[in-house]
Design a protein around this motif. Sequence first.
Motif, mmCIF file in Angstrom:
data_model
loop_
_atom_site.group_PDB
_atom_site.id
_atom_site.type_symbol
_atom_site.label_atom_id
_atom_site.label_comp_id
_atom_site.label_asym_id
_atom_site.label_seq_id
_atom_site.Cartn_x
_atom_site.Cartn_y
_atom_site.Cartn_z
ATOM 1 N N SER A 93 41.671 13.364 20.201
ATOM 2 C CA SER A 93 42.398 14.630 20.344
ATOM 3 C C SER A 93 41.993 15.648 19.289
ATOM 4 O O SER A 93 41.477 15.302 18.218
ATOM 5 C CB SER A 93 43.915 14.381 20.238
ATOM 6 N N TRP A 255 47.494 22.089 22.608
ATOM 7 C CA TRP A 255 48.668 21.882 23.457
ATOM 8 C C TRP A 255 48.828 23.020 24.466
ATOM 9 O O TRP A 255 49.079 22.791 25.659
ATOM 10 C CB TRP A 255 49.903 21.762 22.564
ATOM 11 N N ILE A 258 44.696 23.446 26.514
ATOM 12 C CA ILE A 258 44.033 22.370 27.256
ATOM 13 C C ILE A 258 44.969 21.194 27.539
ATOM 14 O O ILE A 258 44.520 20.133 27.982
ATOM 15 C CB ILE A 258 42.756 21.872 26.532
ATOM 16 N N GLY A 259 46.269 21.391 27.282
ATOM 17 C CA GLY A 259 47.259 20.418 27.694
ATOM 18 C C GLY A 259 47.305 19.126 26.913
ATOM 19 O O GLY A 259 47.861 18.128 27.393
ATOM 20 N N GLN A 260 46.760 19.099 25.705
ATOM 21 C CA GLN A 260 46.865 17.891 24.896
ATOM 22 C C GLN A 260 48.287 17.781 24.350
ATOM 23 O O GLN A 260 48.817 18.749 23.811
ATOM 24 C CB GLN A 260 45.844 17.902 23.759
ATOM 25 N N PRO A 261 48.906 16.603 24.462
ATOM 26 C CA PRO A 261 50.317 16.472 24.062
ATOM 27 C C PRO A 261 50.517 16.646 22.562
ATOM 28 O O PRO A 261 49.653 16.294 21.761
ATOM 29 C CB PRO A 261 50.675 15.039 24.501
#
Length: 301
Positions: A93, A255, A258-261
Amino acid sequence: MKAQFMTVAAQPLFVLLWSSACIAGIIGVGAAPPMLVLFARYALAGVLLTVYAFAVRATWPCGSQVPHVLVAGLLMQIVQFGAFYMAMSDHVSAAVIALVQGLNPVVIALFAGVLGETVTVRQWFGFGIGGIGVALAVVDQSHFSPVGLLLCSVGLLGLSIGTVYQKRFVPTVDPRASTTLHMVVSAPIAGLLAWLTGQVHVSDVGRFAGSVAWLVLVNSMAAVLLLNVMLRHGDATRVGRLFFATPAVTAILAWLLIGQPLRPLTIAGLSVGLVGLVFASRKPSAPSAAVAARRPAVAAR
């Protein structure tokens, strides 16, 4: 007006631009192999930076300085970004990569003897806290990759050893010229590695082109130029502290874009890592080794 820009707008703008490099890199390696992304980035940036360096009449290194600049460039560009980009392609990540990269002052301080500097107890305490922060962020990842974490460690060593090497052997070289040479020498190496490994296929031309364009124009050009302007008009120690904000900003951008938690342990790791870096950067007197050693290296972004 210029002074107001430096104090109000330049610093947050720089942090935002600098932090975006990791996001653009992740997008790029999702569309093409890491070494192909690096080759395209370095080739284009090398051309543009060469034109810029001649336009501003940068002072070029000469004689025995040249091989030292090239070695530092390969360490900071091929080793650092080659390893980090391969870690990105292994789904590490942005938060972990940014935190590991942010430990650069820690590793540089371990080489304090080479630079004629000492490490204080406060700094060692900060190093330990920073390591805990990275561990928290790593534990929180849904996809844990030992290989990816090893690649991040290699990338960190490339950045830190390259920084120390440049500070030790060519500390006075014009950063505009050295950055240009870093790109020029790294482009053919990245291209050769991409060709030898057969990794020359682009799966998404639009994402690949957009990523490379951002990396070249924003990260290799605009952010570096803005950094140099801030260093000329402000305190190097204050400018150096801006880098402490980049892991958190990188994680937030990842977040949002690119939607990384961004889970609780990741946030805790970022917070703990920030505290550690602040402690590690401070000395009772004189600028910190981290800031002093970082100054020539950041121009290689």
